[in-house]
Each structure stands twice: as structure tokens, then as C-alpha cells.
Scaffold this motif. Structure first.
Motif, PDB file in Angstrom:
ATOM      1  N   GLU A  91       5.917   8.569  12.970  1.00 45.08           N
ATOM      2  CA  GLU A  91       5.241   7.623  12.076  1.00 45.08           C
ATOM      3  C   GLU A  91       5.606   7.902  10.616  1.00 45.08           C
ATOM      4  O   GLU A  91       5.855   6.969   9.846  1.00 45.08           O
ATOM      5  CB  GLU A  91       3.727   7.689  12.261  1.00 45.08           C
ATOM      6  N   ALA A  92       5.655   9.182  10.248  1.00 47.70           N
ATOM      7  CA  ALA A  92       6.040   9.534   8.874  1.00 47.70           C
ATOM      8  C   ALA A  92       7.457   9.057   8.580  1.00 47.70           C
ATOM      9  O   ALA A  92       7.731   8.521   7.498  1.00 47.70           O
ATOM     10  CB  ALA A  92       5.923  11.042   8.665  1.00 47.70           C
ATOM     11  N   MET A  93       8.362   9.222   9.551  1.00 49.65           N
ATOM     12  CA  MET A  93       9.740   8.760   9.351  1.00 49.65           C
ATOM     13  C   MET A  93       9.784   7.241   9.171  1.00 49.65           C
ATOM     14  O   MET A  93      10.499   6.736   8.289  1.00 49.65           O
ATOM     15  CB  MET A  93      10.632   9.188  10.518  1.00 49.65           C
ATOM     16  N   GLN A  94       9.012   6.514   9.971  1.00 49.20           N
ATOM     17  CA  GLN A  94       8.972   5.051   9.835  1.00 49.20           C
ATOM     18  C   GLN A  94       8.418   4.655   8.468  1.00 49.20           C
ATOM     19  O   GLN A  94       8.934   3.737   7.822  1.00 49.20           O
ATOM     20  CB  GLN A  94       8.120   4.445  10.951  1.00 49.20           C
ATOM     21  N   LEU A  95       7.369   5.348   8.026  1.00 47.57           N
ATOM     22  CA  LEU A  95       6.757   5.025   6.734  1.00 47.57           C
ATOM     23  C   LEU A  95       7.704   5.332   5.576  1.00 47.57           C
ATOM     24  O   LEU A  95       7.821   4.535   4.640  1.00 47.57           O
ATOM     25  CB  LEU A  95       5.435   5.778   6.567  1.00 47.57           C
ATOM     26  N   TYR A  96       8.381   6.486   5.633  1.00 39.17           N
ATOM     27  CA  TYR A  96       9.337   6.806   4.576  1.00 39.17           C
ATOM     28  C   TYR A  96      10.504   5.808   4.575  1.00 39.17           C
ATOM     29  O   TYR A  96      11.002   5.432   3.515  1.00 39.17           O
ATOM     30  CB  TYR A  96       9.871   8.233   4.712  1.00 39.17           C
ATOM     31  N   SER A  97      10.931   5.365   5.755  1.00 32.24           N
ATOM     32  CA  SER A  97      12.005   4.371   5.826  1.00 32.24           C
ATOM     33  C   SER A  97      11.544   3.056   5.208  1.00 32.24           C
ATOM     34  O   SER A  97      12.296   2.412   4.453  1.00 32.24           O
ATOM     35  CB  SER A  97      12.438   4.149   7.279  1.00 32.24           C
ATOM     36  N   GLU A  98      10.324   2.649   5.522  1.00 32.13           N
ATOM     37  CA  GLU A  98       9.775   1.434   4.924  1.00 32.13           C
ATOM     38  C   GLU A  98       9.672   1.571   3.411  1.00 32.13           C
ATOM     39  O   GLU A  98      10.042   0.660   2.657  1.00 32.13           O
ATOM     40  CB  GLU A  98       8.395   1.139   5.515  1.00 32.13           C
ATOM     41  N   CYS A  99       9.201   2.714   2.971  1.00 33.96           N
ATOM     42  CA  CYS A  99       9.077   2.979   1.536  1.00 33.96           C
ATOM     43  C   CYS A  99      10.441   2.878   0.865  1.00 33.96           C
ATOM     44  O   CYS A  99      10.587   2.242  -0.182  1.00 33.96           O
ATOM     45  CB  CYS A  99       8.467   4.363   1.331  1.00 33.96           C
ATOM     46  N   LYS A 100      11.455   3.468   1.468  1.00 37.32           N
ATOM     47  CA  LYS A 100      12.821   3.427   0.913  1.00 37.32           C
ATOM     48  C   LYS A 100      13.312   1.986   0.806  1.00 37.32           C
ATOM     49  O   LYS A 100      13.853   1.583  -0.230  1.00 37.32           O
ATOM     50  CB  LYS A 100      13.761   4.245   1.796  1.00 37.32           C
ATOM     51  N   GLU A 101      13.123   1.194   1.864  1.00 41.46           N
ATOM     52  CA  GLU A 101      13.583  -0.200   1.850  1.00 41.46           C
ATOM     53  C   GLU A 101      12.896  -0.999   0.739  1.00 41.46           C
ATOM     54  O   GLU A 101      13.547  -1.762   0.024  1.00 41.46           O
ATOM     55  CB  GLU A 101      13.320  -0.848   3.203  1.00 41.46           C
ATOM     56  N   VAL A 102      11.589  -0.812   0.609  1.00 36.38           N
ATOM     57  CA  VAL A 102      10.848  -1.555  -0.417  1.00 36.38           C
ATOM     58  C   VAL A 102      11.290  -1.113  -1.804  1.00 36.38           C
ATOM     59  O   VAL A 102      11.489  -1.942  -2.696  1.00 36.38           O
ATOM     60  CB  VAL A 102       9.326  -1.377  -0.224  1.00 36.38           C
ATOM     61  N   ARG A 103      11.459   0.189  -1.998  1.00 35.42           N
ATOM     62  CA  ARG A 103      11.916   0.688  -3.301  1.00 35.42           C
ATOM     63  C   ARG A 103      13.313   0.142  -3.641  1.00 35.42           C
ATOM     64  O   ARG A 103      13.606  -0.135  -4.800  1.00 35.42           O
ATOM     65  CB  ARG A 103      11.909   2.208  -3.340  1.00 35.42           C
ATOM     66  N   GLN A 104      14.159  -0.009  -2.622  1.00 35.16           N
ATOM     67  CA  GLN A 104      15.485  -0.599  -2.860  1.00 35.16           C
ATOM     68  C   GLN A 104      15.341  -2.051  -3.313  1.00 35.16           C
ATOM     69  O   GLN A 104      16.023  -2.476  -4.249  1.00 35.16           O
ATOM     70  CB  GLN A 104      16.346  -0.519  -1.599  1.00 35.16           C
ATOM     71  N   GLU A 105      14.457  -2.807  -2.658  1.00 34.80           N
ATOM     72  CA  GLU A 105      14.217  -4.200  -3.044  1.00 34.80           C
ATOM     73  C   GLU A 105      13.726  -4.294  -4.491  1.00 34.80           C
ATOM     74  O   GLU A 105      14.039  -5.248  -5.194  1.00 34.80           O
ATOM     75  CB  GLU A 105      13.169  -4.842  -2.134  1.00 34.80           C
TER      76      GLU A 105
END
Length: 170
Positions: A91-105
Motif C-alpha cells: 500500500e505504501a508503494m502504491q501511495l508513493y507511486s500515486e504521489c509521484k505521478e501527481v507531483r509530476q502532473e
């Protein structure tokens, strides 16, 4: 002398804060409560506040808040408080991945680098440590130059520290 308010607030006051704005304010308050609980070392309560804030921010489509809450919740899932499960690490990996994608946007380079460093920390908690180390190193190799480009010396230092954690012992 201050008069006590009686009944509902005037309509013009309510109109100044339409429901979506009130929901964003609530999400911000929940996130702030999560930070306060974290600082008080009440990690279960902090997780609950951040999870609720994240759910609300997703419902609202409040992108910057999603990145913030996802990163905060991921960090809490990886804290050394009690026994951590493989599901929490995933779950932490999924959340960090989501965070990374949003920060890229959002074109938030420092936020992208922070999410990558967090993702690296999560990879180091996986059951298959040899595979986790390789993925962690890849994240850190991507994050370090980003931290350098935004002048974040602490971020660079944290990358170096986490890279040291990737080295096999013995």
C-alpha cells in the motif's frame, strides 16, 4: 459588547463558503490533525486522519492535497511501529507511486524526488530484499539529481543514506 449568534448564519456568509470549499477546508483540517498526531507519536490516529483526508481529497479531485495525503499516509505505513505487514508495504508503494505521478502532473520536481525517495524506502521493506534493493537504488538514482536541481541538500543526503541501506551486509 459581543452579541451571541442566534440561529443560522446569514445567507451571504454561507454563500461565501460553498460546500466544495467547506469540504476542502475539512480535508485540510484532517491532514493537519494527522500531522499533529504524528508529532505526538500517535501513529494509528495519524494514519486514520490522513486516510480520511486522502479519501475526501480524491472525491473532490483536489490534486495537490491528494499528493500530500498520499505521501503522508505512505510514510506512516512504513514507520517502525509494531509489526509491518507485506500488505502495508504494498500500500505504501502504491501511495508513493500515486504521489509521484501527481507531483509530476504539477511540475513539482522536489515533490517527485521526495516520492521517489519514499518509494525507495518502501522497496527496502519488501519480502524479496535483493529485488527490493535494486528497485530502491533505481529510485534513488533518479531522485538524487532532481534534489540537486532544486538545491535540496537534505534530500541529497537522505538519498545517500538510503543508498547505504541498500548495500548488502557481510
Amino acid at each position: 459588547m459581543v452579541q451571541e449568534a442566534r440561529g443560522a448564519p446569514p445567507a451571504e456568509f454561507i454563500d461565501a463558503f460553498p460546500p466544495p470549499r467547506a469540504a476542502v477546508t475539512l480535508a485540510n483540517a484532517l491532514g493537519n490533525a494527522g500531522v499533529a498526531e504524528y508529532r505526538a507519536r500517535c501513529f494509528a490516529e495519524a494514519r486514520a486522519f490522513h486516510a480520511t483526508a486522502l479519501r475526501l481529497r480524491r472525491e473532490l479531485g483536489e490534486v495537490r492535497g491528494i499528493a500530500s495525503s498520499a505521501g503522508d499516509l505512505a510514510q506512516l505505513l512504513l514507520l517502525p511501529s509494531g509489526e509491518r505487514t507485506a500488505a502495508q508495504v504494498r500500500e505504501a508503494m502504491q501511495l508513493y507511486s500515486e504521489c509521484k505521478e501527481v507531483r509530476q502532473e504539477l511540475n513539482d520536481a522536489g515533490g517527485v524526488a521526495g516520492a521517489l525517495r519514499g518509494l525507495a524506502a518502501a522497496y527496502l521493506q519488501t519480502e524479496d530484499l535483493s529485488e527490493g534493493r535494486g528497485k530502491a537504488l533505481a529510485c534513488l538514482e533518479e531522485a538524487a539529481p532532481i534534489f540537486a536541481s532544486v538545491g535540496d541538500a537534505l534530500g541529497i543526503a537522505e538519498c545517500l543514506e538510503t543508498q547505504a541501506d541498500c548495500l548488502p551486509l557481510g
